[in-house]
Design a protein around this motif. Sequence first.
Motif, PDB file in Angstrom:
ATOM      1  N   VAL A   1       0.849  -1.196   0.000  1.00 45.78           N
ATOM      2  CA  VAL A   1       0.000   0.000   0.000  1.00 45.78           C
ATOM      3  C   VAL A   1       0.883   1.244   0.000  1.00 45.78           C
ATOM      4  N   ILE A   2       1.916   1.238   0.820  1.00 47.07           N
ATOM      5  CA  ILE A   2       2.822   2.382   0.901  1.00 47.07           C
ATOM      6  C   ILE A   2       3.513   2.607  -0.441  1.00 47.07           C
ATOM      7  N   GLN A   3       3.977   1.532  -1.081  1.00 44.22           N
ATOM      8  CA  GLN A   3       4.629   1.672  -2.388  1.00 44.22           C
ATOM      9  C   GLN A   3       3.681   2.289  -3.408  1.00 44.22           C
TER      10      GLN A   3
ATOM     11  N   ARG B   1       3.780   6.266  -5.314  1.00 40.91           N
ATOM     12  CA  ARG B   1       3.715   6.538  -6.756  1.00 40.91           C
ATOM     13  C   ARG B   1       2.812   7.737  -7.065  1.00 40.91           C
ATOM     14  N   THR B   2       1.857   8.021  -6.186  1.00 45.24           N
ATOM     15  CA  THR B   2       0.960   9.163  -6.414  1.00 45.24           C
ATOM     16  C   THR B   2       1.498  10.452  -5.814  1.00 45.24           C
TER      17      THR B   2
ATOM     18  N   VAL C   1       2.054  11.619   4.212  1.00 43.43           N
ATOM     19  CA  VAL C   1       1.415  12.907   3.943  1.00 43.43           C
ATOM     20  C   VAL C   1       1.585  13.245   2.471  1.00 43.43           C
ATOM     21  N   TYR C   2       0.670  14.070   1.986  1.00 40.19           N
ATOM     22  CA  TYR C   2       0.758  14.540   0.614  1.00 40.19           C
ATOM     23  C   TYR C   2       1.294  15.962   0.660  1.00 40.19           C
ATOM     24  N   PRO C   3       2.474  16.220   0.084  1.00 41.38           N
ATOM     25  CA  PRO C   3       3.070  17.559   0.148  1.00 41.38           C
ATOM     26  C   PRO C   3       2.120  18.613  -0.424  1.00 41.38           C
ATOM     27  N   GLY C   4       1.974  19.694   0.294  1.00 39.54           N
ATOM     28  CA  GLY C   4       1.123  20.790  -0.159  1.00 39.54           C
ATOM     29  C   GLY C   4      -0.325  20.659   0.285  1.00 39.54           C
ATOM     30  N   ASP C   5      -0.709  19.511   0.848  1.00 36.95           N
ATOM     31  CA  ASP C   5      -2.082  19.327   1.307  1.00 36.95           C
ATOM     32  C   ASP C   5      -2.072  18.548   2.620  1.00 36.95           C
ATOM     33  N   PRO C   6      -1.902  19.242   3.743  1.00 32.65           N
ATOM     34  CA  PRO C   6      -1.789  18.551   5.034  1.00 32.65           C
ATOM     35  C   PRO C   6      -3.055  17.792   5.434  1.00 32.65           C
ATOM     36  N   ALA C   7      -4.181  18.074   4.779  1.00 26.25           N
ATOM     37  CA  ALA C   7      -5.406  17.352   5.097  1.00 26.25           C
ATOM     38  C   ALA C   7      -5.350  15.912   4.585  1.00 26.25           C
TER      39      ALA C   7
END
Length: 78
Positions: free
Chosen positions: A14-16, A20-21, A36-42
């Motif tokens: 799942v982490i891999q 990729r996204t 975390v998704y950079p630029g979107d802490p939510a």
Amino acid sequence: MGGGRLPIINGRRVIQALMRTGFVVDRIVGSHHVLVYPGDPARTVTVPVHAGRDLKPGTLRAIIRQTGLTVDEFSELL
């Protein structure tokens, strides 16, 4: 959300797929990886990584929901 079938996979895969996204591992707390998704802490997702164990369907569905992806989109990343 898409009505696709959930794959049977472990936390490491799942982490891999999430990396990729664009998700990155922020920290590891015990056996749980916090991405975390950079630029979107939510868009923060916690993935349990237990050796030799696949994720339960409800856990995987919750992780996919938190990422903002559909089941079909997630399956394509594998």
